[in-house]
Design a protein around this motif. Sequence first.
Motif, mmCIF file in Angstrom:
data_model
loop_
_atom_site.group_PDB
_atom_site.id
_atom_site.type_symbol
_atom_site.label_atom_id
_atom_site.label_comp_id
_atom_site.label_asym_id
_atom_site.label_seq_id
_atom_site.Cartn_x
_atom_site.Cartn_y
_atom_site.Cartn_z
ATOM 1 N N ARG A 140 73.129 -2.455 46.073
ATOM 2 C CA ARG A 140 73.158 -1.063 46.545
ATOM 3 C C ARG A 140 74.447 -0.384 46.103
ATOM 4 N NH1 ARG A 140 69.503 0.360 50.538
ATOM 5 N NH2 ARG A 140 68.215 -1.346 51.333
ATOM 6 N N ARG A 146 67.518 3.192 39.460
ATOM 7 C CA ARG A 146 66.781 3.087 38.200
ATOM 8 C C ARG A 146 65.802 4.244 38.033
ATOM 9 N NH1 ARG A 146 63.983 -2.205 36.858
ATOM 10 N NH2 ARG A 146 63.967 -1.185 34.833
ATOM 11 N N LYS A 147 65.234 4.724 39.138
ATOM 12 C CA LYS A 147 64.335 5.876 39.056
ATOM 13 C C LYS A 147 65.095 7.126 38.629
ATOM 14 C CE LYS A 147 61.118 4.243 42.615
ATOM 15 N NZ LYS A 147 60.584 4.492 43.974
ATOM 16 N N TRP A 174 69.247 -9.442 39.291
ATOM 17 C CA TRP A 174 69.716 -8.490 40.300
ATOM 18 C C TRP A 174 68.816 -8.488 41.537
ATOM 19 C CZ3 TRP A 174 74.393 -7.018 39.340
ATOM 20 C CH2 TRP A 174 74.820 -6.673 38.051
ATOM 21 N N LYS A 175 67.540 -8.726 41.330
ATOM 22 C CA LYS A 175 66.533 -8.463 42.360
ATOM 23 C C LYS A 175 66.799 -9.108 43.717
ATOM 24 C CE LYS A 175 61.559 -8.078 43.025
ATOM 25 N NZ LYS A 175 60.210 -8.242 42.413
ATOM 26 N N SER A 177 70.159 -2.961 33.970
ATOM 27 C CA SER A 177 69.739 -2.828 35.368
ATOM 28 C C SER A 177 68.376 -3.465 35.610
ATOM 29 C CB SER A 177 69.690 -1.348 35.747
ATOM 30 O OG SER A 177 68.760 -0.644 34.928
ATOM 31 N N SER A 178 67.642 -3.771 34.549
ATOM 32 C CA SER A 178 66.336 -4.427 34.689
ATOM 33 C C SER A 178 66.436 -5.949 34.667
ATOM 34 C CB SER A 178 65.396 -3.965 33.562
ATOM 35 O OG SER A 178 65.909 -4.325 32.296
ATOM 36 N N ASP A 231 66.730 2.939 32.751
ATOM 37 C CA ASP A 231 67.205 1.560 32.622
ATOM 38 C C ASP A 231 68.625 1.590 32.060
ATOM 39 O OD1 ASP A 231 67.474 -1.129 32.525
ATOM 40 O OD2 ASP A 231 66.106 -1.455 30.842
ATOM 41 N N PRO A 264 69.724 2.031 46.911
ATOM 42 C CA PRO A 264 69.411 0.727 46.308
ATOM 43 C C PRO A 264 69.224 0.820 44.800
ATOM 44 C CG PRO A 264 67.494 1.605 47.440
ATOM 45 C CD PRO A 264 68.626 2.540 47.757
ATOM 46 N N LEU A 265 69.366 -0.321 44.153
ATOM 47 C CA LEU A 265 69.234 -0.384 42.695
ATOM 48 C C LEU A 265 67.893 0.157 42.227
ATOM 49 C CD1 LEU A 265 70.420 -1.324 39.980
ATOM 50 C CD2 LEU A 265 69.400 -3.570 40.414
ATOM 51 N N SER A 266 66.836 -0.110 42.965
ATOM 52 C CA SER A 266 65.507 0.369 42.556
ATOM 53 C C SER A 266 65.467 1.893 42.484
ATOM 54 C CB SER A 266 64.440 -0.140 43.530
ATOM 55 O OG SER A 266 64.722 0.289 44.860
ATOM 56 N N GLU A 267 66.126 2.560 43.432
ATOM 57 C CA GLU A 267 66.167 4.020 43.419
ATOM 58 C C GLU A 267 67.081 4.535 42.319
ATOM 59 O OE1 GLU A 267 64.432 6.335 45.176
ATOM 60 O OE2 GLU A 267 63.246 4.589 45.757
#
Length: 225
Positions: free
Chosen positions: A213, A140-141, A207-208, A202-203, A145, A135-138
Amino acid sequence: MNSSIKGIATATLGLLLNYSANPAFALPQKINHPVTVTKSQALTDTLIVPGERVGPITRTTTKQDLVKLFGASHLVDKTISGAEGMGNFAATQLNLNQGRSLLVVWSDNTRTKPLDVRNLGSAWKTREGIGMRTPLSELRKKLGDFKLYGLAWDYGGTILLDNSRLSSYYGKIILRVDAADNAGEKYPNDYRAVSGDATFSSSNPHWKPLGIRLTEIIVVLNPSE
Protein backbone atom coordinates in the motif's frame (compact mmCIF):
# COMPACT_ATOMS: atom_id res chain seq x y z
CA MET A 1 20.73 6.39 -10.03
CA ASN A 2 17.59 6.01 -12.13
CA SER A 3 16.46 8.99 -14.28
CA SER A 4 13.31 9.30 -12.18
CA ILE A 5 15.47 10.27 -9.22
CA LYS A 6 17.91 12.54 -11.07
CA GLY A 7 15.26 15.19 -11.71
CA ILE A 8 15.53 16.43 -8.12
CA ALA A 9 18.79 17.71 -6.64
CA THR A 10 20.63 15.11 -4.57
CA ALA A 11 20.43 17.06 -1.32
CA THR A 12 16.72 17.63 -1.68
CA LEU A 13 16.15 14.00 -2.60
CA GLY A 14 17.94 12.87 0.51
CA LEU A 15 15.60 15.05 2.52
CA LEU A 16 12.55 13.91 0.59
CA LEU A 17 13.14 10.20 0.88
CA ASN A 18 14.99 9.70 4.12
CA TYR A 19 14.66 12.08 7.02
CA SER A 20 13.72 12.09 10.68
CA ALA A 21 11.36 14.51 12.35
CA ASN A 22 12.74 15.09 15.81
CA PRO A 23 10.10 16.23 18.31
CA ALA A 24 12.89 17.42 20.57
CA PHE A 25 13.46 20.23 18.09
CA ALA A 26 9.88 21.55 18.31
CA LEU A 27 9.97 25.32 18.57
CA PRO A 28 7.62 27.52 20.61
CA GLN A 29 5.02 29.51 18.74
CA LYS A 30 5.57 33.25 18.55
CA ILE A 31 2.04 34.05 17.44
CA ASN A 32 -0.79 33.65 19.90
CA HIS A 33 -3.79 34.86 17.95
CA PRO A 34 -5.70 31.86 16.55
CA VAL A 35 -7.76 32.49 13.45
CA THR A 36 -10.97 30.60 12.74
CA VAL A 37 -10.54 27.94 10.06
CA THR A 38 -12.84 28.45 7.08
CA LYS A 39 -14.76 25.45 5.77
CA SER A 40 -13.81 26.13 2.16
CA GLN A 41 -10.10 26.01 2.91
CA ALA A 42 -9.59 23.57 5.75
CA LEU A 43 -12.63 21.33 5.87
CA THR A 44 -13.48 20.58 2.25
CA ASP A 45 -10.39 21.41 0.16
CA THR A 46 -8.21 18.34 0.64
CA LEU A 47 -7.08 18.10 -2.98
CA ILE A 48 -3.46 17.38 -3.88
CA VAL A 49 -2.28 18.98 -7.13
CA PRO A 50 1.30 17.71 -7.55
CA GLY A 51 3.81 20.52 -7.91
CA GLU A 52 1.15 23.16 -7.28
CA ARG A 53 -0.76 22.86 -4.03
CA VAL A 54 -2.02 20.76 -1.15
CA GLY A 55 -5.43 22.24 -0.44
CA PRO A 56 -4.84 25.95 0.15
CA ILE A 57 -1.07 25.49 0.63
CA THR A 58 0.75 26.60 -2.53
CA ARG A 59 4.28 27.37 -3.72
CA THR A 60 4.07 30.87 -2.24
CA THR A 61 2.47 30.03 1.12
CA THR A 62 4.38 31.34 4.14
CA LYS A 63 4.21 30.47 7.83
CA GLN A 64 2.21 33.65 8.36
CA ASP A 65 -0.25 32.46 5.73
CA LEU A 66 -0.67 29.17 7.62
CA VAL A 67 -1.53 31.13 10.74
CA LYS A 68 -4.18 33.08 8.82
CA LEU A 69 -5.58 29.93 7.24
CA PHE A 70 -5.61 27.57 10.21
CA GLY A 71 -4.83 29.50 13.39
CA ALA A 72 -1.63 29.40 15.42
CA SER A 73 -3.08 26.87 17.87
CA HIS A 74 -3.03 24.22 15.11
CA LEU A 75 0.63 24.80 14.20
CA VAL A 76 3.89 23.54 15.72
CA ASP A 77 7.28 24.58 14.37
CA LYS A 78 9.94 21.86 14.19
CA THR A 79 13.39 21.20 12.80
CA ILE A 80 13.88 17.97 10.87
CA SER A 81 17.16 16.31 9.99
CA GLY A 82 18.16 15.41 6.45
CA ALA A 83 19.42 11.98 5.48
CA GLU A 84 22.90 10.93 6.54
CA GLY A 85 23.63 14.20 8.30
CA MET A 86 22.63 16.36 5.32
CA GLY A 87 21.72 19.35 7.47
CA ASN A 88 18.59 20.49 9.27
CA PHE A 89 15.41 21.89 7.77
CA ALA A 90 12.74 24.12 9.24
CA ALA A 91 9.27 22.58 9.23
CA THR A 92 5.78 23.35 10.50
CA GLN A 93 3.33 20.67 11.61
CA LEU A 94 -0.36 21.33 10.94
CA ASN A 95 -2.53 19.40 13.37
CA LEU A 96 -6.11 18.92 12.19
CA ASN A 97 -8.57 16.10 12.81
CA GLN A 98 -10.36 13.91 10.27
CA GLY A 99 -7.12 12.87 8.56
CA ARG A 100 -6.19 16.39 7.44
CA SER A 101 -2.89 16.85 9.26
CA LEU A 102 0.37 17.43 7.35
CA LEU A 103 3.92 18.75 7.63
CA VAL A 104 5.29 21.68 5.62
CA VAL A 105 9.07 21.65 5.06
CA TRP A 106 10.59 25.06 4.38
CA SER A 107 13.55 26.13 2.23
CA ASP A 108 15.11 28.05 5.13
CA ASN A 109 14.49 29.28 8.66
CA THR A 110 12.44 32.28 7.50
CA ARG A 111 9.58 29.86 6.76
CA THR A 112 8.54 31.86 3.72
CA LYS A 113 9.06 29.32 0.92
CA PRO A 114 7.83 25.70 1.17
CA LEU A 115 10.04 22.96 -0.24
CA ASP A 116 7.41 20.26 0.09
CA VAL A 117 4.39 19.00 2.01
CA ARG A 118 4.47 15.52 3.58
CA ASN A 119 3.15 13.36 6.43
CA LEU A 120 -0.26 13.71 4.83
CA GLY A 121 -3.32 12.34 6.57
CA SER A 122 -5.83 10.03 4.96
CA ALA A 123 -8.14 12.83 3.78
CA TRP A 124 -5.68 14.18 1.22
CA LYS A 125 -6.12 12.81 -2.32
CA THR A 126 -5.06 13.61 -5.87
CA ARG A 127 -7.67 14.11 -8.59
CA GLU A 128 -7.18 10.43 -9.43
CA GLY A 129 -8.09 9.41 -5.89
CA ILE A 130 -4.53 8.51 -4.88
CA GLY A 131 -3.94 8.91 -1.15
CA MET A 132 -2.36 7.28 1.85
CA ARG A 133 -2.99 3.52 2.08
CA THR A 134 -4.06 3.23 -1.56
CA PRO A 135 -3.37 -0.46 -2.40
CA LEU A 136 -1.07 -1.57 -5.20
CA SER A 137 -4.02 -2.90 -7.20
CA GLU A 138 -5.61 0.56 -7.26
CA LEU A 139 -2.31 2.25 -8.07
CA ARG A 140 -1.97 0.00 -11.12
CA LYS A 141 -5.41 1.09 -12.31
CA LYS A 142 -4.34 4.74 -12.05
CA LEU A 143 -0.74 4.47 -13.26
CA GLY A 144 -0.75 1.43 -15.52
CA ASP A 145 1.99 -1.18 -15.19
CA PHE A 146 4.68 1.01 -13.62
CA LYS A 147 8.10 0.28 -12.15
CA LEU A 148 9.25 0.84 -8.60
CA TYR A 149 12.30 0.32 -6.46
CA GLY A 150 12.65 -2.77 -4.32
CA LEU A 151 11.87 -2.73 -0.61
CA ALA A 152 14.12 -2.40 2.44
CA TRP A 153 16.67 0.27 1.48
CA ASP A 154 16.92 4.08 1.44
CA TYR A 155 14.72 4.56 -1.65
CA GLY A 156 12.71 1.39 -1.07
CA GLY A 157 9.23 1.33 -2.57
CA THR A 158 9.65 4.56 -4.54
CA ILE A 159 7.42 4.57 -7.61
CA LEU A 160 9.03 5.62 -10.90
CA LEU A 161 6.45 7.94 -12.40
CA ASP A 162 8.25 8.97 -15.59
CA ASN A 163 7.06 5.97 -17.60
CA SER A 164 3.63 5.69 -16.03
CA ARG A 165 0.26 7.09 -17.09
CA LEU A 166 0.91 9.91 -14.63
CA SER A 167 4.30 10.86 -16.05
CA SER A 168 3.23 14.51 -15.92
CA TYR A 169 3.65 14.25 -12.13
CA TYR A 170 7.32 13.32 -12.45
CA GLY A 171 9.39 15.59 -10.17
CA LYS A 172 6.22 17.02 -8.60
CA ILE A 173 5.27 14.25 -6.21
CA ILE A 174 7.04 11.34 -4.55
CA LEU A 175 5.00 8.18 -3.97
CA ARG A 176 6.35 5.30 -1.90
CA VAL A 177 4.78 1.99 -1.02
CA ASP A 178 5.60 -0.61 1.60
CA ALA A 179 4.53 -4.07 2.64
CA ALA A 180 2.06 -4.82 5.40
CA ASP A 181 3.39 -5.34 8.91
CA ASN A 182 5.15 -8.70 9.32
CA ALA A 183 4.83 -9.45 5.59
CA GLY A 184 8.55 -10.17 5.49
CA GLU A 185 8.14 -12.81 8.18
CA LYS A 186 5.01 -14.37 6.72
CA TYR A 187 6.22 -14.41 3.12
CA PRO A 188 10.04 -14.24 3.30
CA ASN A 189 10.66 -15.60 -0.19
CA ASP A 190 8.31 -13.11 -1.84
CA TYR A 191 9.66 -10.26 0.27
CA ARG A 192 13.28 -11.01 -0.63
CA ALA A 193 12.37 -11.37 -4.31
CA VAL A 194 11.26 -7.70 -4.50
CA SER A 195 13.76 -6.12 -2.11
CA GLY A 196 16.96 -4.18 -2.60
CA ASP A 197 18.53 -1.64 -4.95
CA ALA A 198 16.79 -2.73 -8.16
CA THR A 199 13.62 -1.88 -10.06
CA PHE A 200 10.66 -4.21 -10.39
CA SER A 201 7.46 -4.19 -12.40
CA SER A 202 4.28 -3.51 -10.45
CA SER A 203 2.88 -6.68 -12.06
CA ASN A 204 5.56 -8.86 -10.46
CA PRO A 205 3.65 -11.70 -8.74
CA HIS A 206 5.83 -11.49 -5.63
CA TRP A 207 4.10 -8.24 -4.61
CA LYS A 208 0.69 -9.86 -4.30
CA PRO A 209 0.89 -11.56 -0.88
CA LEU A 210 2.75 -8.65 0.74
CA GLY A 211 -0.20 -6.29 1.16
CA ILE A 212 1.54 -3.44 -0.66
CA ARG A 213 0.00 0.00 0.00
CA LEU A 214 0.98 3.63 -0.40
CA THR A 215 2.73 4.69 2.81
CA GLU A 216 4.34 8.01 1.89
CA ILE A 217 3.34 10.99 -0.22
CA ILE A 218 5.61 14.01 -0.61
CA VAL A 219 4.25 16.89 -2.70
CA VAL A 220 7.17 18.92 -4.10
CA LEU A 221 6.34 22.61 -4.35
CA ASN A 222 9.72 24.36 -4.73
CA PRO A 223 12.49 21.82 -5.43
CA SER A 224 16.04 22.87 -4.56
CA GLU A 225 18.14 24.06 -7.46
